[in-house]
Write an enzyme that holds these catalytic residues in place. Structure first.
Site, mmCIF file in Angstrom:
data_model
loop_
_atom_site.group_PDB
_atom_site.id
_atom_site.type_symbol
_atom_site.label_atom_id
_atom_site.label_comp_id
_atom_site.label_asym_id
_atom_site.label_seq_id
_atom_site.Cartn_x
_atom_site.Cartn_y
_atom_site.Cartn_z
ATOM 1 N N CYS A 1 0.821 -1.225 0.000
ATOM 2 C CA CYS A 1 0.000 0.000 0.000
ATOM 3 C C CYS A 1 0.851 1.269 0.000
ATOM 4 O O CYS A 1 0.350 2.359 -0.268
ATOM 5 C CB CYS A 1 -0.929 0.008 1.204
ATOM 6 S SG CYS A 1 -1.968 -1.444 1.303
ATOM 7 N N HIS B 1 -3.484 7.062 3.416
ATOM 8 C CA HIS B 1 -3.851 5.777 2.809
ATOM 9 C C HIS B 1 -5.265 5.411 3.246
ATOM 10 O O HIS B 1 -5.611 5.503 4.425
ATOM 11 C CB HIS B 1 -2.854 4.704 3.264
ATOM 12 C CG HIS B 1 -3.243 3.332 2.825
ATOM 13 N ND1 HIS B 1 -3.664 3.059 1.547
ATOM 14 C CD2 HIS B 1 -3.290 2.142 3.501
ATOM 15 C CE1 HIS B 1 -3.952 1.774 1.450
ATOM 16 N NE2 HIS B 1 -3.741 1.200 2.621
ATOM 17 N N ASN C 1 -10.110 -0.216 0.264
ATOM 18 C CA ASN C 1 -8.649 -0.130 0.250
ATOM 19 C C ASN C 1 -8.141 -0.639 -1.105
ATOM 20 O O ASN C 1 -8.278 -1.816 -1.419
ATOM 21 C CB ASN C 1 -8.112 -0.978 1.403
ATOM 22 C CG ASN C 1 -6.597 -0.946 1.504
ATOM 23 O OD1 ASN C 1 -5.915 -0.458 0.611
ATOM 24 N ND2 ASN C 1 -6.076 -1.482 2.599
HETATM 25 O O1 UT7 Z 1 -3.700 -1.482 3.644
HETATM 26 C C1 UT7 Z 1 -2.844 -2.072 4.563
HETATM 27 C C2 UT7 Z 1 -3.255 -2.051 5.879
HETATM 28 N N1 UT7 Z 1 -4.510 -2.664 6.229
HETATM 29 C C3 UT7 Z 1 -5.066 -2.168 7.271
HETATM 30 O O2 UT7 Z 1 -4.579 -1.194 7.763
HETATM 31 C C4 UT7 Z 1 -6.257 -2.850 7.921
HETATM 32 C C5 UT7 Z 1 -6.064 -2.840 9.409
HETATM 33 N N2 UT7 Z 1 -7.087 -3.499 10.215
HETATM 34 C C6 UT7 Z 1 -8.383 -3.124 10.229
HETATM 35 O O3 UT7 Z 1 -8.789 -2.248 9.495
HETATM 36 C C7 UT7 Z 1 -9.287 -3.782 11.231
HETATM 37 O O4 UT7 Z 1 -8.532 -4.535 12.134
HETATM 38 C C8 UT7 Z 1 -10.378 -4.667 10.600
HETATM 39 C C9 UT7 Z 1 -11.395 -3.806 9.895
HETATM 40 C C10 UT7 Z 1 -9.747 -5.636 9.636
HETATM 41 C C11 UT7 Z 1 -11.118 -5.435 11.685
HETATM 42 O O5 UT7 Z 1 -11.654 -4.564 12.660
HETATM 43 P P1 UT7 Z 1 -11.497 -4.883 14.226
HETATM 44 O O6 UT7 Z 1 -12.203 -3.860 14.968
HETATM 45 O O7 UT7 Z 1 -10.015 -5.017 14.474
HETATM 46 O O8 UT7 Z 1 -12.282 -6.234 14.337
HETATM 47 P P2 UT7 Z 1 -11.741 -7.643 14.869
HETATM 48 O O9 UT7 Z 1 -10.724 -8.214 13.966
HETATM 49 O O10 UT7 Z 1 -11.388 -7.485 16.299
HETATM 50 O O11 UT7 Z 1 -13.035 -8.492 14.773
HETATM 51 C C12 UT7 Z 1 -14.082 -8.301 15.689
HETATM 52 C C13 UT7 Z 1 -15.169 -9.304 15.386
HETATM 53 C C14 UT7 Z 1 -14.666 -10.743 15.265
HETATM 54 O O12 UT7 Z 1 -15.644 -11.574 15.872
HETATM 55 P P3 UT7 Z 1 -15.378 -12.255 17.305
HETATM 56 O O13 UT7 Z 1 -14.148 -13.075 17.126
HETATM 57 O O14 UT7 Z 1 -15.188 -11.092 18.235
HETATM 58 O O15 UT7 Z 1 -16.621 -13.025 17.533
HETATM 59 C C15 UT7 Z 1 -14.663 -10.984 13.788
HETATM 60 O O16 UT7 Z 1 -14.888 -12.350 13.475
HETATM 61 O O17 UT7 Z 1 -15.772 -8.994 14.139
HETATM 62 C C16 UT7 Z 1 -15.813 -10.160 13.336
HETATM 63 N N3 UT7 Z 1 -15.720 -9.780 11.945
HETATM 64 C C17 UT7 Z 1 -16.782 -9.469 11.198
HETATM 65 N N4 UT7 Z 1 -18.098 -9.443 11.494
HETATM 66 C C18 UT7 Z 1 -18.929 -9.074 10.517
HETATM 67 C C19 UT7 Z 1 -14.598 -9.643 11.186
HETATM 68 N N5 UT7 Z 1 -14.943 -9.281 9.947
HETATM 69 C C20 UT7 Z 1 -16.291 -9.169 9.932
HETATM 70 C C21 UT7 Z 1 -17.234 -8.808 8.954
HETATM 71 N N6 UT7 Z 1 -18.525 -8.772 9.292
HETATM 72 N N7 UT7 Z 1 -16.859 -8.485 7.708
#
Ligand code: UT7
Length: 346
Positions: free
Chosen positions: A133, A273, A303
């Site tokens: 990225c 970004h 993204n």
């Molecule tokens: O371009 C390069 C860099 N990329 C980035 O910078 C991305 C960086 N990371 C992020 O943007 C975030 O970490 C995410 C958007 C990917 C995830 O957000 P989060 O607040 O960190 O969520 P999480 O990973 O802690 O997930 C929370 C919950 C999980 O469920 P449990 O385990 O708590 O039951 C996930 O399974 O949300 C669940 N989850 C979803 N639920 C509904 C993850 N993806 C989804 C989804 N829809 N699409």
């Protein structure tokens, strides 16, 4: 006779490196987004997710997906043609083409060579770079070095991705985040002093595992097993990537501002970004960036990796959020890990 340029209230870090009298202007920008729109509601039909979750956790509402027979080089070439038109120059004038991408048409030849053929840039040398990225800012810095050293006069830098080909469309953790697209900028020495003032780049290979595509390279060539194990898809530790992104983007932006002896309040437009609205807001908060300064378009495209800030820069110019003489800050973060920031006097 034109009026003398007003005295600058900031420093041009290039001056001290013996580059006096040489500038690297961005003489044209362009972008291309594929037509097909995929909304959060569309994705909710494919995986266990919802519009509400995606918007509240990322800020993304929809993304664009390229057609089956539309490749990264096609997206890049379309963006390049628009940048050439905006710059008012011909493809034949380009000396060098740099394409930043993690989704090349194929491992080799480079996507840059394929773009060269598609736009008819006959005399250009062409190569790809891979900084995920962060690739567009890495490309700007490389292009600038060739211009400052008088090696080349006109450089085309493209960020282009067809990320839809490396996404596991059954993995809700990643498939909601990404989109396809391309952005391009044409760099050229122009006697008036506007242009790229500085670009910083950073990397930390110790954290390579946070965001990667394990299959397809020399470590893990394609086999039936590697395909079944889904090793040819993007993998990400979202939480750790998030934390590293906020910190690295803040540090890179501060470094770029420090080099130019600028305060954040002097910047007209900050283009981060476009990965996650919460990352953007956290970085903006730490830097003291106001909502008026911030440019965000990830709700429409998700993204797009190396294309992200290139597309946003083009849109900010089109929307007249950036005008001649304005100071612009670009700041990026990606797999590698990699990060960077650039200050442009438009
Ligand atoms: O371009 C390069 C860099 N990329 C980035 O910078 C991305 C960086 N990371 C992020 O943007 C975030 O970490 C995410 C958007 C990917 C995830 O957000 P989060 O607040 O960190 O969520 P999480 O990973 O802690 O997930 C929370 C919950 C999980 O469920 P449990 O385990 O708590 O039951 C996930 O399974 O949300 C669940 N989850 C979803 N639920 C509904 C993850 N993806 C989804 C989804 N829809 N699409």
């Amino acid at each position: 006779m034109s009026a003398p340029a007003p005295a600058r209230k900031f420093k041009n870090p290039r001056a001290k490196h013996g580059f006096q009298g040489r500038t690297c202007s961005i003489i044209g920008v362009g972008s291309y987004l594929p037509e097909r729109i995929v909304t959060n509601a569309d994705l909710a039909l494919m995986v266990d997710t919802s519009d509400e979750w995606i918007i509240s956790r990322t800020g993304i509402k929809e993304r664009r997906l390229a057609a089956k027979d539309q490749y990264t080089s096609d997206l890049g070439a379309a963006a390049a043609k628009r940048a050439l038109e905006n710059a008012g120059i011909l493809a034949e004038e380009i000396d060098l083409i740099i394409v930043a991408t993690i989704t090349p048409d194929m491992p080799f030849p480079s996507t840059a060579c394929l773009v060269q053929q598609k736009i008819g840039a006959r005399k250009a040398a062409a190569f790809d770079i891979e900084a995920a990225c962060s690739g567009f800012i890495f490309g700007l810095e490389i292009g600038q070095q060739f211009i400052m050293s008088r090696t080349y006069n006109t450089v085309l830098v493209i960020g282009a991705e067809k990320l839809s080909t490396i996404i596991d469309w059954k993995d809700r953790n990643t498939c909601v985040l990404f989109g396809d697209g391309a952005g391009a900028a044409i760099l050229q020495h122009r006697p008036d002093a506007h242009g790229l003032l500085t670009a910083c780049m950073g990397s930390d290979g110790n954290k390579a595992d946070l965001l990667s595509m394990p299959g397809g390279g020399s470590k893990c060539p394609a086999t039936m097993e590697s395909v079944h194990a889904k090793l040819h898809y993007l993998r990400m530790d979202g939480k750790e990537t998030f934390k590293n992104a906020v910190n690295a983007m803040y540090v890179a932006a501060e470094e770029a501002l420090r080099r130019c002896e600028l305060e954040i309040g002097q910047i007209k437009c900050v283009i981060p970004h476009q990965a996650n609205r919460r990352i953007i807001d956290a970085v903006a908060d730490r830097l003291g960036v106001t909502e008026q300064q911030l440019f965000v378009n990830l709700h429409r495209y998700g993204n797009t990796s190396a294309a992200s800030v290139a597309i946003a820069l083009d849109e900010a110019v089109q929307e007249k959020r950036i005008e001649r003489g304005d100071l612009v800050l670009l700041v990026v973060f990606g797999a590698g890990l990699t990060w960077g920031a650039a200050v442009i006097e438009w």
